[in-house]
Design a protein around this motif. Structure first.
Motif, PDB file in Angstrom:
ATOM      1  N   GLN A  39       1.029  -1.074   0.051  1.00 37.68           N
ATOM      2  CA  GLN A  39      -0.568   0.279  -0.320  1.00 37.68           C
ATOM      3  C   GLN A  39       0.467   1.177  -0.115  1.00 37.68           C
ATOM      4  O   GLN A  39       0.714   2.867  -0.978  1.00 37.68           O
ATOM      5  CB  GLN A  39      -0.790  -0.258   0.869  1.00 37.68           C
ATOM      6  CG  GLN A  39      -1.933  -1.002   1.694  1.00 37.68           C
ATOM      7  CD  GLN A  39      -3.171  -0.297   1.864  1.00 37.68           C
ATOM      8  OE1 GLN A  39      -3.615   0.296   1.779  1.00 37.68           O
ATOM      9  NE2 GLN A  39      -2.580  -0.915   3.203  1.00 37.68           N
ATOM     10  N   HIS A  40       2.001   0.884   1.009  1.00 34.24           N
ATOM     11  CA  HIS A  40       2.950   2.494   0.624  1.00 34.24           C
ATOM     12  C   HIS A  40       4.130   1.462  -0.691  1.00 34.24           C
ATOM     13  O   HIS A  40       4.973   1.007  -0.247  1.00 34.24           O
ATOM     14  CB  HIS A  40       3.745   2.488   2.294  1.00 34.24           C
ATOM     15  CG  HIS A  40       2.661   2.631   3.165  1.00 34.24           C
ATOM     16  ND1 HIS A  40       3.141   2.086   4.219  1.00 34.24           N
ATOM     17  CD2 HIS A  40       1.598   3.992   2.769  1.00 34.24           C
ATOM     18  CE1 HIS A  40       1.360   3.020   5.355  1.00 34.24           C
ATOM     19  NE2 HIS A  40       1.276   3.853   3.873  1.00 34.24           N
ATOM     20  N   PRO A  41       3.986   3.012  -1.207  1.00 30.37           N
ATOM     21  CA  PRO A  41       4.939   2.378  -2.287  1.00 30.37           C
ATOM     22  C   PRO A  41       6.315   1.894  -2.192  1.00 30.37           C
ATOM     23  O   PRO A  41       6.730   1.521  -3.090  1.00 30.37           O
ATOM     24  CB  PRO A  41       4.107   3.657  -3.619  1.00 30.37           C
ATOM     25  CG  PRO A  41       4.368   4.506  -2.748  1.00 30.37           C
ATOM     26  CD  PRO A  41       3.196   4.320  -1.463  1.00 30.37           C
ATOM     27  N   GLY A  42       6.958   3.215  -1.447  1.00 33.89           N
ATOM     28  CA  GLY A  42       7.737   2.789  -1.053  1.00 33.89           C
ATOM     29  C   GLY A  42       8.505   1.523  -0.675  1.00 33.89           C
ATOM     30  O   GLY A  42       9.506   1.494  -0.186  1.00 33.89           O
ATOM     31  N   GLU A  43       7.706   0.634  -0.227  1.00 35.28           N
ATOM     32  CA  GLU A  43       7.736  -0.184   0.762  1.00 35.28           C
ATOM     33  C   GLU A  43       8.053  -2.018  -0.025  1.00 35.28           C
ATOM     34  O   GLU A  43       7.282  -2.670   0.291  1.00 35.28           O
ATOM     35  CB  GLU A  43       7.820  -0.538   1.885  1.00 35.28           C
ATOM     36  CG  GLU A  43       6.875   0.863   3.168  1.00 35.28           C
ATOM     37  CD  GLU A  43       5.962   1.256   3.755  1.00 35.28           C
ATOM     38  OE1 GLU A  43       6.235   1.806   4.582  1.00 35.28           O
ATOM     39  OE2 GLU A  43       4.589   0.024   3.568  1.00 35.28           O
ATOM     40  N   HIS A  44       9.419  -1.461  -0.880  1.00 35.99           N
ATOM     41  CA  HIS A  44       9.337  -3.025  -2.084  1.00 35.99           C
ATOM     42  C   HIS A  44       9.581  -4.358  -1.259  1.00 35.99           C
ATOM     43  O   HIS A  44       9.614  -4.862  -2.021  1.00 35.99           O
ATOM     44  CB  HIS A  44      10.544  -2.369  -2.945  1.00 35.99           C
ATOM     45  CG  HIS A  44      10.296  -0.725  -3.293  1.00 35.99           C
ATOM     46  ND1 HIS A  44      10.184  -1.684  -5.340  1.00 35.99           N
ATOM     47  CD2 HIS A  44      10.061  -0.116  -3.330  1.00 35.99           C
ATOM     48  CE1 HIS A  44       9.543  -0.302  -5.935  1.00 35.99           C
ATOM     49  NE2 HIS A  44       9.801   0.627  -4.799  1.00 35.99           N
ATOM     50  N   LEU A  58       7.602   7.261  -2.322  1.00 33.22           N
ATOM     51  CA  LEU A  58       7.684   6.665  -0.872  1.00 33.22           C
ATOM     52  C   LEU A  58       6.144   6.195  -0.374  1.00 33.22           C
ATOM     53  O   LEU A  58       6.046   5.259   0.246  1.00 33.22           O
ATOM     54  CB  LEU A  58       7.908   7.074   0.475  1.00 33.22           C
ATOM     55  CG  LEU A  58       8.078   7.091   1.329  1.00 33.22           C
ATOM     56  CD1 LEU A  58       9.526   6.441   1.642  1.00 33.22           C
ATOM     57  CD2 LEU A  58       7.960   7.988   3.062  1.00 33.22           C
ATOM     58  N   ARG A  59       5.139   7.021  -0.218  1.00 32.21           N
ATOM     59  CA  ARG A  59       3.999   6.491   0.617  1.00 32.21           C
ATOM     60  C   ARG A  59       2.967   6.408   0.180  1.00 32.21           C
ATOM     61  O   ARG A  59       1.912   6.297   0.399  1.00 32.21           O
ATOM     62  CB  ARG A  59       3.874   7.595   1.621  1.00 32.21           C
ATOM     63  CG  ARG A  59       3.305   7.972   2.991  1.00 32.21           C
ATOM     64  CD  ARG A  59       3.898   7.362   3.959  1.00 32.21           C
ATOM     65  NE  ARG A  59       2.776   7.225   5.190  1.00 32.21           N
ATOM     66  CZ  ARG A  59       2.839   6.217   6.303  1.00 32.21           C
ATOM     67  NH1 ARG A  59       3.937   5.431   6.504  1.00 32.21           N
ATOM     68  NH2 ARG A  59       2.135   6.459   7.349  1.00 32.21           N
ATOM     69  N   THR A  60       2.706   7.844  -0.719  1.00 26.40           N
ATOM     70  CA  THR A  60       0.903   7.503  -1.056  1.00 26.40           C
ATOM     71  C   THR A  60       0.723   7.528  -2.499  1.00 26.40           C
ATOM     72  O   THR A  60       1.790   7.071  -3.727  1.00 26.40           O
ATOM     73  CB  THR A  60       0.953   8.840  -1.548  1.00 26.40           C
ATOM     74  OG1 THR A  60       1.780  10.011  -2.149  1.00 26.40           O
ATOM     75  CG2 THR A  60       1.169   9.705   0.154  1.00 26.40           C
ATOM     76  N   ILE A  64       0.978  -6.069   4.074  1.00 24.23           N
ATOM     77  CA  ILE A  64       2.480  -6.431   4.241  1.00 24.23           C
ATOM     78  C   ILE A  64       2.921  -5.258   3.999  1.00 24.23           C
ATOM     79  O   ILE A  64       2.752  -4.260   2.656  1.00 24.23           O
ATOM     80  CB  ILE A  64       2.995  -7.612   3.059  1.00 24.23           C
ATOM     81  CG1 ILE A  64       1.872  -8.678   3.309  1.00 24.23           C
ATOM     82  CG2 ILE A  64       4.576  -7.774   3.287  1.00 24.23           C
ATOM     83  CD1 ILE A  64       2.183  -9.094   4.527  1.00 24.23           C
ATOM     84  N   HIS A  65       4.303  -4.842   5.127  1.00 18.74           N
ATOM     85  CA  HIS A  65       4.715  -2.932   4.781  1.00 18.74           C
ATOM     86  C   HIS A  65       5.647  -2.962   4.901  1.00 18.74           C
ATOM     87  O   HIS A  65       6.830  -4.181   5.670  1.00 18.74           O
ATOM     88  CB  HIS A  65       3.686  -2.906   6.022  1.00 18.74           C
ATOM     89  CG  HIS A  65       2.937  -1.515   5.738  1.00 18.74           C
ATOM     90  ND1 HIS A  65       2.964  -1.099   5.288  1.00 18.74           N
ATOM     91  CD2 HIS A  65       1.359  -2.699   6.074  1.00 18.74           C
ATOM     92  CE1 HIS A  65       0.850  -0.374   5.138  1.00 18.74           C
ATOM     93  NE2 HIS A  65       0.894  -1.381   5.453  1.00 18.74           N
ATOM     94  N   GLY A  66       6.840  -2.048   5.060  1.00 23.07           N
ATOM     95  CA  GLY A  66       8.236  -2.589   5.247  1.00 23.07           C
ATOM     96  C   GLY A  66       7.978  -0.784   6.687  1.00 23.07           C
ATOM     97  O   GLY A  66       6.985  -0.242   6.104  1.00 23.07           O
ATOM     98  N   ASP A  67       8.516  -0.564   7.655  1.00 23.25           N
ATOM     99  CA  ASP A  67       9.327   0.061   8.151  1.00 23.25           C
ATOM    100  C   ASP A  67      10.616   0.892   8.484  1.00 23.25           C
ATOM    101  O   ASP A  67      11.443   0.280   8.589  1.00 23.25           O
ATOM    102  CB  ASP A  67       9.477   0.032   9.966  1.00 23.25           C
ATOM    103  CG  ASP A  67       9.028   0.755  10.539  1.00 23.25           C
ATOM    104  OD1 ASP A  67       7.897   1.652  11.121  1.00 23.25           O
ATOM    105  OD2 ASP A  67      10.197   1.109  11.274  1.00 23.25           O
TER     106      ASP A  67
HETATM  107 ZN    ZN Z   1       3.289   0.776   5.317  1.00 24.90          ZN
END
Ligand code: ZN
Length: 378
Positions: free
Chosen positions: A166-171, A217-219, A259-262
């Motif tokens: 969902q957060h596009p930079g979180e590959h 990154l985010r949107t 599923i995300h990245g921090d």
């Molecule tokens: Zn995220």
């Protein structure tokens, strides 16, 4: 020296490249949003054996300022093998250098998962893993948002959903999906067979293809943070979430993983629904069990470090995890992988990586298999 970022998930602006020991660069904000952190660029025309330095001059103004301490950029000569280059956060800039072995090198915030790789993953899922293309949504710019279904038993009762990036930079999120889908290709996997006897899987490997392609990154294209849109999704400015919500309401949900990245925390962790209205002892037991099983399974995962827990009733229900957990009264988690490293088992050469993300995707299927019989029976 030529520096370019006019390609899939590219993001950089060149301020001054006259000094090869300190090339001044800036990260471009997301379109229609002030967020920025993701970078990805190619440098050509280098002399092998020479040292070059790069400075991301606006890193200190990025969305997550604590992201840069303890962080090291990734680099690759072939876009296949990615390695960390020692990086320093100094005076508001992220600085790194390389004694290059090749005439060209790519740098990125994390090992990129390209749209071409995405297209191959969707094809492989259908051709090799027995997935069907259950439905296809469209992003604002018209890119496909594929919803895959893996259904091997028509009598299966449970519906397990996983969505990513969902957060596009979180590959790392789509690398996780690639690992999970690779495991689905195995024919002699007893855990997998037991899982698919009782459950159908619904997978959205990339929720935000416009943002990913544009190096956000985010949107999304409209500047919307999709993981804050789950109470207000619209076809106009968050069609990605709108599509998936419609599908979930038609199908049902018994387990949901987002599923995300921090950027800041150097550990793999999960965030649950403890702040939701209606959060019950049943959901608390299921959450604890899920986390303990992941640890017991030997996955790169831990329960010590993570986000502060929400107070009862204080959850932000615009997040996918909370919104889906609330609407479907089901076990729901946000899974977070680091941009830095999993400090429980650090690997300075790669940091957290695509390969480690893939393994976590495979490991999560084991936990789903162990829990599928209890998702609705407590
Ligand atoms: Zn995220």
């Amino acid at each position: 020296m030529q520096i370019s970022s006019n390609f899939d998930s590219g993001n950089i602006e060149v301020i001054d490249a006259s000094n090869p020991k300190q090339v001044l660069l800036a990260i471009r904000p997301d379109l229609n949003s002030a967020h920025f952190q993701w970078f990805h660029f190619k440098v050509e025309g280098l002399q092998p054996g020479q040292r070059y330095g790069f400075s991301l001059s606006n890193a200190g103004q990025s969305s997550y300022k604590n992201a840069w301490s303890g962080y090291h950029a990734v680099a690759s000569y072939d876009q296949v093998n990615w390695f960390r280059v020692p990086s320093r956060f100094e005076d508001g800039a992220l600085n790194f250098d390389i004694e290059t072995q090749q005439a060209q090198v790519w740098f990125a915030y994390f090992e990129p998962f390209s749209r071409a790789r995405h297209d191959q993953l969707i094809e492989d899922a259908q051709r090799l893993a027995g997935a069907e293309l259950f439905a296809t949504g469209r992003s604002i710019e018209g890119r496909a948002i594929e919803l895959l279904r893996i259904s091997r038993n028509p009598q299966a009762q449970r519906k397990i959903w996983l969505i990513a990036q969902q957060h596009p930079g979180e590959h790392m999120a789509e690398w996780f999906m690639q690992g999970l889908i690779e495991r689905l290709q195995l024919t002699d996997d007893a855990e997998l067979s037991a899982l698919l006897e009782q459950a159908d899987l619904y997978l959205v490997p990339n929720m935000n293809p416009d943002g990913a392609f544009r190096g956000h990154l985010r949107t999304n294209y409209a500047g919307r943070d999709l993981n804050r849109a789950w109470q207000s999704a619209s076809e106009a400015d968050s069609p990605e979430v709108y599509f998936v919500q419609q599908q979930m309401r038609a199908v049902g949900v018994d387990l949901f993983l987002d599923i995300h990245g921090d950027e800041e925390i150097p550990h793999v962790f999960a965030a649950g629904c403890e702040g939701n209205p209606g959060y019950s002892p049943r959901l608390e037991r299921l959450e604890e069990q899920f986390k303990q099983l992941l640890v017991q399974h030997g996955a790169e995962f831990q329960t010590v470090f993570g986000y502060p827990r929400d107070e009862p009733g204080q959850a932000n229900t615009t997040l996918a995890c909370n919104a889906v957990g609330l609407e479907f009264d089901c076990l729901a988690f946000t899974i977070e992988m680091p941009f830095k490293d999993h400090d429980d088992r650090p690997d300075p050469s790669t940091g957290w990586s695509g390969a480690r993300s893939m393994q976590l995707g495979k490991d999560v299927l084991s936990v789903a298999a162990a829990m599928v019989g209890q998702l609705r029976d407590q």
